[in-house]
Scaffold this motif. Structure first.
Motif, PDB file in Angstrom:
ATOM      1  N   THR A   9       0.839  -1.196   0.000  1.00  0.00           N
ATOM      2  CA  THR A   9       0.000   0.000   0.000  1.00  0.00           C
ATOM      3  C   THR A   9       0.877   1.250   0.000  1.00  0.00           C
ATOM      4  OG1 THR A   9      -0.117   0.389   2.401  1.00  0.00           O
ATOM      5  CG2 THR A   9      -1.601  -1.288   1.484  1.00  0.00           C
ATOM      6  N   TYR A 147      -7.376   3.522   5.378  1.00  0.00           N
ATOM      7  CA  TYR A 147      -7.053   2.122   5.112  1.00  0.00           C
ATOM      8  C   TYR A 147      -7.741   1.247   6.158  1.00  0.00           C
ATOM      9  CZ  TYR A 147      -3.275   3.926   2.150  1.00  0.00           C
ATOM     10  OH  TYR A 147      -2.561   4.577   1.179  1.00  0.00           O
ATOM     11  N   ALA A 162      -9.626 -10.199   2.173  1.00  0.00           N
ATOM     12  CA  ALA A 162      -8.901  -9.493   1.114  1.00  0.00           C
ATOM     13  C   ALA A 162      -9.626  -9.640  -0.218  1.00  0.00           C
ATOM     14  CB  ALA A 162      -7.473 -10.031   1.011  1.00  0.00           C
ATOM     15  N   ALA A 166     -11.432  -6.571  -2.250  1.00  0.00           N
ATOM     16  CA  ALA A 166     -11.043  -6.276  -3.625  1.00  0.00           C
ATOM     17  C   ALA A 166     -12.288  -6.081  -4.495  1.00  0.00           C
ATOM     18  CB  ALA A 166     -10.174  -7.391  -4.181  1.00  0.00           C
ATOM     19  N   THR A 170     -11.718  -1.871  -2.449  1.00  0.00           N
ATOM     20  CA  THR A 170     -10.995  -1.443  -1.250  1.00  0.00           C
ATOM     21  C   THR A 170     -10.011  -2.546  -0.879  1.00  0.00           C
ATOM     22  OG1 THR A 170     -12.924  -0.238  -0.441  1.00  0.00           O
ATOM     23  CG2 THR A 170     -11.197  -0.734   1.160  1.00  0.00           C
ATOM     24  N   GLY A 171      -8.769  -2.215  -0.703  1.00  0.00           N
ATOM     25  CA  GLY A 171      -7.785  -3.243  -0.398  1.00  0.00           C
ATOM     26  C   GLY A 171      -7.677  -3.523   1.092  1.00  0.00           C
TER      27      GLY A 171
END
Length: 321
Positions: A9, A147, A162, A166, A170-171
């Motif tokens: 990131t 984040y 995760a 995705a 949004t990670g």
């Protein structure tokens, strides 16, 4: 202090983070202010807290100090949600409603309009992970956090989150897990998942809940966590013969380097891949300054290898065949 990217990131944090679990309870406002000043003066940026710490007291105290001792834009604020007070004691609740309500209360206590990193503190066995992830994605979309990530979740749940994030564009930025020479369990699956999926690792309790400072080598000090009614159970799992052997190995390495046991143990975690930051929770400013002395310590490869061998976690099927 070194500044590092969190996984793949754009978020950057200091290699050591300041934990606030004792703030507002065992650490009063004067000690907290001294800790914050010492940490920032040493180049630290990552401030780690949670809505559950002291029932919100830690966030409230940190919020009161922001703007007084340090500018908000000079630090990285990380908080956690998902542990809720109930009549029978605290319980996990990672439902959408509870997470978002908690986030709003966190922002109010911290006197800020956004977090830099927001984590779900523990796995919820009842709430579907899809619902939890939807709250994380909503928090990013509405600007309440930059984040998001998880804390204390197994690798399979982290990987699933995760994937779900995705799909929400949004990670998953980070996971925060216990990691030290006394607890290397994340190396089995969480660390490989971080390497593969690109999220960073924040290590909590890098000093083995204080045991790796060496303070318990001979006895239990009266002013230690192990002697505290509300923290005794937190420390006792590491007051074992195996842990004693690890502490002695670290102490031997420290003597050879003319450094403290604490510094060696902390440096080992800080520089273990893929750790972005090792979060240190000190009760007093003096304890924190002792930890900050590890900033310039680079462990010789031979000593790191020896400590790796002494403390290696058990691996078997299916992690290793």
């Amino acid at each position: 202090m070194e500044q590092r990217r969190v996984g793949r990131t754009g978020l950057t944090v200091s290699s050591l983070g300041l934990g606030t679990m004792t703030w507002g309870r065992d650490t009063d406002e004067h000690e907290a202010a001294d800790q914050l000043t010492a940490f920032v003066d040493a180049g630290g940026t990552l401030l780690d807290t949670a809505a559950s710490y002291g029932g919100g007291a830690a966030e409230e105290l940190l919020g009161a100090l922001l703007g007084d001792r340090v500018d908000r834009e000079d630090v990285v604020l990380c908080s956690k949600a998902g542990v809720r007070r109930r009549p029978g004691g605290p319980g996990v609740d990672a439902s959408r409603g509870n997470l978002l309500d908690t986030l709003d209360a966190t922002l109010a206590r911290l006197n800020t309009d956004h977090l830099d990193l927001w984590l779900v503190q523990a796995p919820d066995p009842v709430t579907p992970l899809e619902e939890t992830v939807s709250a994380l994605a909503h928090a990013v979309r509405t600007g309440r956090t930059r984040y998001v990530g998880l804390s204390n979740h197994p690798a399979w749940a982290t990987a699933q989150a995760a994937t779900l994030l995705a799909a929400e564009r949004t990670g998953l930025a980070a996971v925060e897990c216990e990691y030290s020479l006394l607890e290397r369990g994340i190396e089995r699956e969480v660390v490989p998942a971080a390497d593969a999926l690109g999220f960073g690792v924040l290590a909590w309790s890098p000093l083995g809940r204080g045991v790796l400072t060496g303070k318990y080598r001979r006895s239990v000090p009266a002013d230690s966590r192990a002697a505290s009614p509300h923290l005794r159970g937190f420390v006792e799992p590491y007051l074992t013969e195996r842990a004693h052997g690890v502490v002695e190995a670290v102490a031997t390495a420290a003597e050879g380097l003319d450094r403290s046991t604490l510094e060696v143990a902390l440096a080992w975690v800080r520089d273990a891949a893929p750790v972005a930051s090792a979060v240190v929770g000190a009760r007093t400013a003096a304890q924190l300054r002792g930890a900050l002395k590890a900033v310039d310590l680079d462990l010789p490869p031979a000593i790191r290898a020896a400590l790796d061998d002494v403390t290696a976690p058990m691996l078997g099927y299916p992690e290793r065949r």
